[in-house]
Design a protein around this motif. Structure first.
Motif, PDB file in Angstrom:
ATOM      1  N   ASN A 304       0.827  -1.198   0.000  1.00 45.06           N
ATOM      2  CA  ASN A 304       0.000   0.000   0.000  1.00 45.06           C
ATOM      3  C   ASN A 304       0.870   1.261   0.000  1.00 45.06           C
ATOM      4  O   ASN A 304       2.062   1.203   0.320  1.00 45.06           O
ATOM      5  N   VAL A 305       0.276   2.393  -0.321  1.00 46.08           N
ATOM      6  CA  VAL A 305       1.016   3.649  -0.495  1.00 46.08           C
ATOM      7  C   VAL A 305       0.836   4.538   0.729  1.00 46.08           C
ATOM      8  O   VAL A 305      -0.262   5.067   0.982  1.00 46.08           O
ATOM      9  N   ALA A 306       1.905   4.696   1.497  1.00 46.77           N
ATOM     10  CA  ALA A 306       1.886   5.595   2.656  1.00 46.77           C
ATOM     11  C   ALA A 306       2.124   7.032   2.199  1.00 46.77           C
ATOM     12  O   ALA A 306       2.773   7.276   1.183  1.00 46.77           O
ATOM     13  N   TRP A 307       1.608   7.982   2.956  1.00 44.66           N
ATOM     14  CA  TRP A 307       1.745   9.410   2.619  1.00 44.66           C
ATOM     15  C   TRP A 307       2.872   9.989   3.461  1.00 44.66           C
ATOM     16  O   TRP A 307       2.639  10.451   4.583  1.00 44.66           O
ATOM     17  N   HIS A 308       4.072   9.953   2.972  1.00 42.30           N
ATOM     18  CA  HIS A 308       5.230  10.292   3.800  1.00 42.30           C
ATOM     19  C   HIS A 308       6.232  11.227   3.156  1.00 42.30           C
ATOM     20  O   HIS A 308       6.993  11.896   3.854  1.00 42.30           O
ATOM     21  N   ALA A 309       6.302  11.293   1.838  1.00 49.23           N
ATOM     22  CA  ALA A 309       7.433  11.947   1.179  1.00 49.23           C
ATOM     23  C   ALA A 309       7.164  13.373   0.730  1.00 49.23           C
ATOM     24  O   ALA A 309       8.081  14.089   0.378  1.00 49.23           O
ATOM     25  N   GLY A 310       5.900  13.806   0.713  1.00 47.93           N
ATOM     26  CA  GLY A 310       5.596  15.139   0.221  1.00 47.93           C
ATOM     27  C   GLY A 310       5.670  15.250  -1.289  1.00 47.93           C
ATOM     28  O   GLY A 310       5.691  16.349  -1.831  1.00 47.93           O
ATOM     29  N   ASN A 311       5.709  14.114  -1.963  1.00 46.93           N
ATOM     30  CA  ASN A 311       5.771  14.048  -3.421  1.00 46.93           C
ATOM     31  C   ASN A 311       4.958  12.816  -3.815  1.00 46.93           C
ATOM     32  O   ASN A 311       5.341  11.680  -3.499  1.00 46.93           O
ATOM     33  N   TRP A 312       3.821  13.044  -4.484  1.00 45.12           N
ATOM     34  CA  TRP A 312       2.904  11.940  -4.753  1.00 45.12           C
ATOM     35  C   TRP A 312       3.529  10.862  -5.638  1.00 45.12           C
ATOM     36  O   TRP A 312       3.276   9.675  -5.457  1.00 45.12           O
ATOM     37  N   TYR A 313       4.374  11.260  -6.587  1.00 46.20           N
ATOM     38  CA  TYR A 313       5.019  10.262  -7.431  1.00 46.20           C
ATOM     39  C   TYR A 313       5.956   9.384  -6.592  1.00 46.20           C
ATOM     40  O   TYR A 313       5.944   8.153  -6.717  1.00 46.20           O
ATOM     41  N   ILE A 314       6.765  10.015  -5.730  1.00 46.77           N
ATOM     42  CA  ILE A 314       7.682   9.239  -4.883  1.00 46.77           C
ATOM     43  C   ILE A 314       6.889   8.378  -3.905  1.00 46.77           C
ATOM     44  O   ILE A 314       7.225   7.209  -3.678  1.00 46.77           O
ATOM     45  N   ASN A 315       5.834   8.925  -3.293  1.00 49.07           N
ATOM     46  CA  ASN A 315       4.987   8.106  -2.417  1.00 49.07           C
ATOM     47  C   ASN A 315       4.543   6.828  -3.114  1.00 49.07           C
ATOM     48  O   ASN A 315       4.605   5.724  -2.552  1.00 49.07           O
ATOM     49  N   SER A 316       4.070   6.989  -4.358  1.00 50.86           N
ATOM     50  CA  SER A 316       3.496   5.866  -5.094  1.00 50.86           C
ATOM     51  C   SER A 316       4.508   4.776  -5.398  1.00 50.86           C
ATOM     52  O   SER A 316       4.139   3.621  -5.629  1.00 50.86           O
ATOM     53  N   HIS A 317       5.781   5.139  -5.398  1.00 48.21           N
ATOM     54  CA  HIS A 317       6.835   4.184  -5.776  1.00 48.21           C
ATOM     55  C   HIS A 317       7.852   3.944  -4.655  1.00 48.21           C
ATOM     56  O   HIS A 317       8.981   3.530  -4.922  1.00 48.21           O
ATOM     57  N   SER A 318       7.458   4.194  -3.403  1.00 46.50           N
ATOM     58  CA  SER A 318       8.439   4.053  -2.324  1.00 46.50           C
ATOM     59  C   SER A 318       7.834   3.445  -1.070  1.00 46.50           C
ATOM     60  O   SER A 318       6.613   3.380  -0.901  1.00 46.50           O
ATOM     61  N   ILE A 319       8.719   3.022  -0.198  1.00 48.62           N
ATOM     62  CA  ILE A 319       8.393   2.615   1.166  1.00 48.62           C
ATOM     63  C   ILE A 319       9.027   3.647   2.095  1.00 48.62           C
ATOM     64  O   ILE A 319      10.203   3.980   1.948  1.00 48.62           O
ATOM     65  N   GLY A 320       8.252   4.168   3.039  1.00 41.78           N
ATOM     66  CA  GLY A 320       8.758   5.184   3.951  1.00 41.78           C
ATOM     67  C   GLY A 320       9.058   4.606   5.320  1.00 41.78           C
ATOM     68  O   GLY A 320       8.223   3.907   5.901  1.00 41.78           O
ATOM     69  N   ILE A 321      10.261   4.900   5.834  1.00 36.12           N
ATOM     70  CA  ILE A 321      10.658   4.432   7.163  1.00 36.12           C
ATOM     71  C   ILE A 321      11.008   5.634   8.023  1.00 36.12           C
ATOM     72  O   ILE A 321      11.969   6.359   7.737  1.00 36.12           O
ATOM     73  N   GLU A 322      10.249   5.860   9.078  1.00 40.42           N
ATOM     74  CA  GLU A 322      10.518   6.933  10.034  1.00 40.42           C
ATOM     75  C   GLU A 322      11.410   6.403  11.159  1.00 40.42           C
ATOM     76  O   GLU A 322      11.288   5.245  11.568  1.00 40.42           O
ATOM     77  N   HIS A 323      12.287   7.284  11.663  1.00 33.00           N
ATOM     78  CA  HIS A 323      13.187   6.927  12.755  1.00 33.00           C
ATOM     79  C   HIS A 323      13.027   7.932  13.892  1.00 33.00           C
ATOM     80  O   HIS A 323      13.107   9.143  13.661  1.00 33.00           O
ATOM     81  N   GLU A 324      12.791   7.420  15.078  1.00 32.41           N
ATOM     82  CA  GLU A 324      12.634   8.295  16.229  1.00 32.41           C
ATOM     83  C   GLU A 324      13.915   9.096  16.449  1.00 32.41           C
ATOM     84  O   GLU A 324      15.014   8.546  16.440  1.00 32.41           O
ATOM     85  N   GLY A 325      13.771  10.395  16.641  1.00 36.16           N
ATOM     86  CA  GLY A 325      14.954  11.185  16.926  1.00 36.16           C
ATOM     87  C   GLY A 325      14.846  12.595  16.416  1.00 36.16           C
ATOM     88  O   GLY A 325      13.858  12.981  15.787  1.00 36.16           O
ATOM     89  N   TYR A 326      15.888  13.342  16.689  1.00 33.95           N
ATOM     90  CA  TYR A 326      15.908  14.761  16.380  1.00 33.95           C
ATOM     91  C   TYR A 326      17.176  15.076  15.604  1.00 33.95           C
ATOM     92  O   TYR A 326      18.283  14.769  16.031  1.00 33.95           O
ATOM     93  N   ALA A 327      17.004  15.705  14.434  1.00 35.62           N
ATOM     94  CA  ALA A 327      18.130  15.896  13.523  1.00 35.62           C
ATOM     95  C   ALA A 327      18.935  17.148  13.835  1.00 35.62           C
ATOM     96  O   ALA A 327      19.965  17.376  13.237  1.00 35.62           O
ATOM     97  N   ALA A 344      18.616  -3.917   8.772  1.00 37.37           N
ATOM     98  CA  ALA A 344      18.090  -5.269   8.534  1.00 37.37           C
ATOM     99  C   ALA A 344      16.772  -5.206   7.778  1.00 37.37           C
ATOM    100  O   ALA A 344      16.510  -5.997   6.865  1.00 37.37           O
ATOM    101  N   LEU A 345      15.927  -4.230   8.136  1.00 39.26           N
ATOM    102  CA  LEU A 345      14.640  -4.069   7.468  1.00 39.26           C
ATOM    103  C   LEU A 345      14.821  -3.638   6.018  1.00 39.26           C
ATOM    104  O   LEU A 345      14.190  -4.196   5.103  1.00 39.26           O
ATOM    105  N   VAL A 346      15.702  -2.652   5.776  1.00 37.33           N
ATOM    106  CA  VAL A 346      15.923  -2.158   4.413  1.00 37.33           C
ATOM    107  C   VAL A 346      16.512  -3.248   3.528  1.00 37.33           C
ATOM    108  O   VAL A 346      16.100  -3.425   2.372  1.00 37.33           O
ATOM    109  N   LYS A 347      17.473  -3.987   4.052  1.00 31.95           N
ATOM    110  CA  LYS A 347      18.093  -5.064   3.269  1.00 31.95           C
ATOM    111  C   LYS A 347      17.043  -6.095   2.865  1.00 31.95           C
ATOM    112  O   LYS A 347      17.016  -6.583   1.724  1.00 31.95           O
ATOM    113  N   TYR A 348      16.166  -6.422   3.796  1.00 31.38           N
ATOM    114  CA  TYR A 348      15.084  -7.382   3.523  1.00 31.38           C
ATOM    115  C   TYR A 348      14.126  -6.835   2.462  1.00 31.38           C
ATOM    116  O   TYR A 348      13.780  -7.528   1.488  1.00 31.38           O
ATOM    117  N   LEU A 349      13.680  -5.594   2.630  1.00 32.71           N
ATOM    118  CA  LEU A 349      12.723  -5.007   1.694  1.00 32.71           C
ATOM    119  C   LEU A 349      13.336  -4.824   0.308  1.00 32.71           C
ATOM    120  O   LEU A 349      12.678  -5.042  -0.714  1.00 32.71           O
TER     121      LEU A 349
END
Length: 618
Positions: A304-327, A344-349
């Motif tokens: 399914n398509v998560a709404w995470h990237a702020g770009n509908w084309y990238i959303n449609s063709h990506s998996i979004g992974i959020e990481h707890e923390g402050y940049a 480990a998750l990215v390598k699997y996906l």
């Protein structure tokens, strides 16, 4: 409803302030770093004093920090030193549109206080002195072993349960994942910063059967052993006008190929991120990773398509992974638990969905382009200047600094070497609203208009208000990041010139120290006129209108000038995902009659029409 569904419309990116009274950015190197030659001695002395197997102590430390003290600065989880002793006292995330929110007062976030009681060493010294920090870690490990009624034996195998307790996790899968990583380190061995862990055969003596593929992770899409739990994001129709959230049903990769994995950081706590994605915020991610434990929540199935990237084309063709923390200020480094779970998750996906493990496809939110010039100005900059891309890929078995070419190609990979990059002697710095941040751990090279530190930094109309770039952490107009690839124009002494965002840009590169030769294809203009650069690979406006899609069209964000070359990231077909609530029909995907080439244009990826350009090899 707008198709910019990934943009956080109700949450402003937070800036955190650390109020630790003893924390001083200006701590000298002697205060916060044990000499490399003394690290081995420090581990041996602490192991002898607290009767902990020395190699096990080293393995726990390496699993927590890779033997990095990070200059006495805290991790995003409030951890200090090579043993990641935690203290979040006074840590206050403070958002522009939210009330100050204190970090939970959990025991796992205050192991420094317990270590201080066990050792008699002050909290401030445990934070800033590596030898003391190691003693604190050894004391904790011994205390956990005693609390389990077990002897302080030299047999590392019998310390499995104590190692699980050191993870500070109440989650059984997370504690087991932590312990498994420690024992893998013992099995493989390590030699780093003058510290050696000799490979050894160790069969951990477990008090209970390990079953990390069931229970919490039974319904999830992730690798076996990962501490992952299914916590569904909100999927609901909000009114009878077609307004809904927070993601779209799809049938990927059958209806659309998944080309990207986008790395984010939350700028909130783990629990706040989960709460955010379970309310009508028009925003979510496929996964969220916690900082202290490295636990993973799956919120949206990868199909399914998560709404995470702020770009509908990238959303449609990506998996979004959020990481707890402050940049920004405060959390200067991301935890090993987080890196290892995420890697480990990215390598699997990536293996499951055929996504290349490179920086044109494993991208940061900061690498996502806007769909038009206005959107480009507001795109995000996470995971920030301290996300360790090199280490992250190393955990996936990919060495971005490994030479991939003989220099005959003009393609180079940005691989900053901290000995030659962002040195105080050069006058370079990183700032947050004018406040100087640590140089160590930064992941980029600065780009100048001329081959000199006295020259102006390059600027970009979509990021800079002036004619030159800035040293601000979120000004990506003048920064090229680890693993990104560009076309090399030439060298001038210690400086290298590249094509970058329509400009010639120079970065300090003495003897090639901050780059690696690579092989690859380049994209350039076919004719003698500039051609459009896009933030999407959409079908033509006429095809979209024919399919009753209005208000959407491929809009140029830059121009690709004749003679300039940019690294080719693959060919993608023109597509638009015309989604509807409760529909995942293949008919939702509108196909164009043209292809696009993906390129690394500036700090962000971009797309050019194949009909406008051509591929060359040098």
């Amino acid at each position: 409803m707008k198709k910019y569904k990934g943009l956080f419309s109700h949450v402003r990116w937070l800036v955190i302030a650390i109020l630790f009274g003893s924390l001083m950015i200006g701590l000298s190197t002697n205060q916060v770093h044990a000499k490399t030659s003394s690290l081995e001695t420090a581990f041996q002395q602490a192991a002898n004093k607290y009767q902990v197997p020395v190699n096990l102590l080293k393995a726990v430390s390496y699993n927590e920090s890779s033997f990095e003290s990070h200059g006495g600065q805290p991790s995003v989880a409030g951890g200090y030193g090579v043993m990641h002793l935690t203290d979040t006292t006074g840590l206050i995330p403070n958002g522009a549109n939210s009330k100050a929110e204190k970090v939970p007062n959990a025991a796992s976030l205050h192991t420094l206080q317990k270590a201080a009681k066990l050792t008699g060493i002050s909290v401030s010294k445990l934070k800033s002195n590596t030898t003391a920090n190691i003693q604190g870690g050894a004391a904790l490990l011994a205390a956990y072993q005693k609390s389990l009624g077990k002897p302080l034996t030299t047999n590392s195998a019998s310390w499995y349960s104590a190692v699980k307790k050191y993870s500070q996790s109440d989650s059984k899968p997370a504690a087991e994942f932590f312990a498994a990583n420690v024992y893998q380190i013992l099995a493989k061995g390590v030699h780093k910063d003058g510290v050696t862990i000799t490979p050894q055969k160790v069969n951990a003596l477990k008090d209970e059967a390990v079953d990390s593929t069931k229970g919490e992770s039974a319904e999830t899409d992730g690798p076996a052993g990962l501490p992952i739990q299914w916590i569904p994001a909100l999927y609901k129709e909000f009114d009878d006008q077609g307004d809904y959230g927070n993601y779209d049903l799809a049938d990927r990769p059958n209806d659309q190929k998944i080309n990207y994995i986008v790395i984010h950081n939350t700028e909130t706590s783990f629990q706040d991120a989960l709460s955010l994605f379970s309310t009508p915020t028009y925003s979510t991610a496929n996964y969220v990773v916690s900082s202290v434990e490295g636990t993973v929540a799956e919120l949206v199935r990868p199909q399914n398509v998560a709404w995470h990237a702020g770009n509908w084309y990238i959303n449609s063709h990506s998996i979004g992974i959020e990481h707890e923390g402050y940049a920004a200020v405060g959390g200067f480094w991301y935890t090993e638990n987080m890196y290892k779970s995420s890697a480990a998750l990215v390598k699997y996906l990536a293996a499951k969905y055929g996504i290349p493990l490179d920086r044109q496809h494993i991208i940061g939110h900061d690498n996502v382009p806007g769909l038009n010039p206005t959107a480009q100005k507001g795109m995000h900059w996470d995971p920030g200047t301290y996300w360790n891309w090199n280490h992250y890929f190393d955990l996936m078995g990919v060495d971005l600094s490994q030479s991939q070419g003989d220099g005959s190609s003009s393609v180079i990979t940005i691989t900053p070497n901290e000995k030659y990059n962002l040195t105080a002697a050069s006058g370079q710095k990183v700032t947050d609203d004018g406040v100087t941040l640590p140089l160590a751990g930064s992941n980029f090279v600065y780009l100048y208009k001329q081959p000199s530190f006295s020259a102006d930094l390059i600027a970009d109309k979509d990021f800079s208000t002036g004619q030159s770039g800035t040293t601000e952490k979120n000004d990506w107009s003048d920064k090229a990041v680890y693993g990104q690839q560009f076309s090399k124009i030439g060298d001038n002494g210690d400086w290298t010139e590249i094509n970058y965002g329509g400009q010639s840009a120079w970065f300090y590169n003495p003897g090639g120290a901050n780059s690696t030769n690579a092989t690859g294809k380049l994209v350039t203009v076919k004719g003698t006129k500039a051609v459009p650069v896009y933030g999407s690979a959409y079908p033509s406006e006429s095809i979209l209108k024919k399919n009753k899609v209005t208000g959407v069209k491929p809009t140029p964000i830059y121009q690709l000038q004749p003679g300039q070359k940019y690294v080719y990231g693959g060919t993608v077909p023109a597509e638009y995902f015309n989604s509807h609530f409760n529909s995942n029909s293949a008919k939702n995907v509108i196909h164009g009659n043209n292809d696009y080439y993906q390129i690394q244009f500036n700090h962000r990826i971009a797309f050019v029409k194949a009909s406008d350009t051509m591929i060359v090899t040098h």
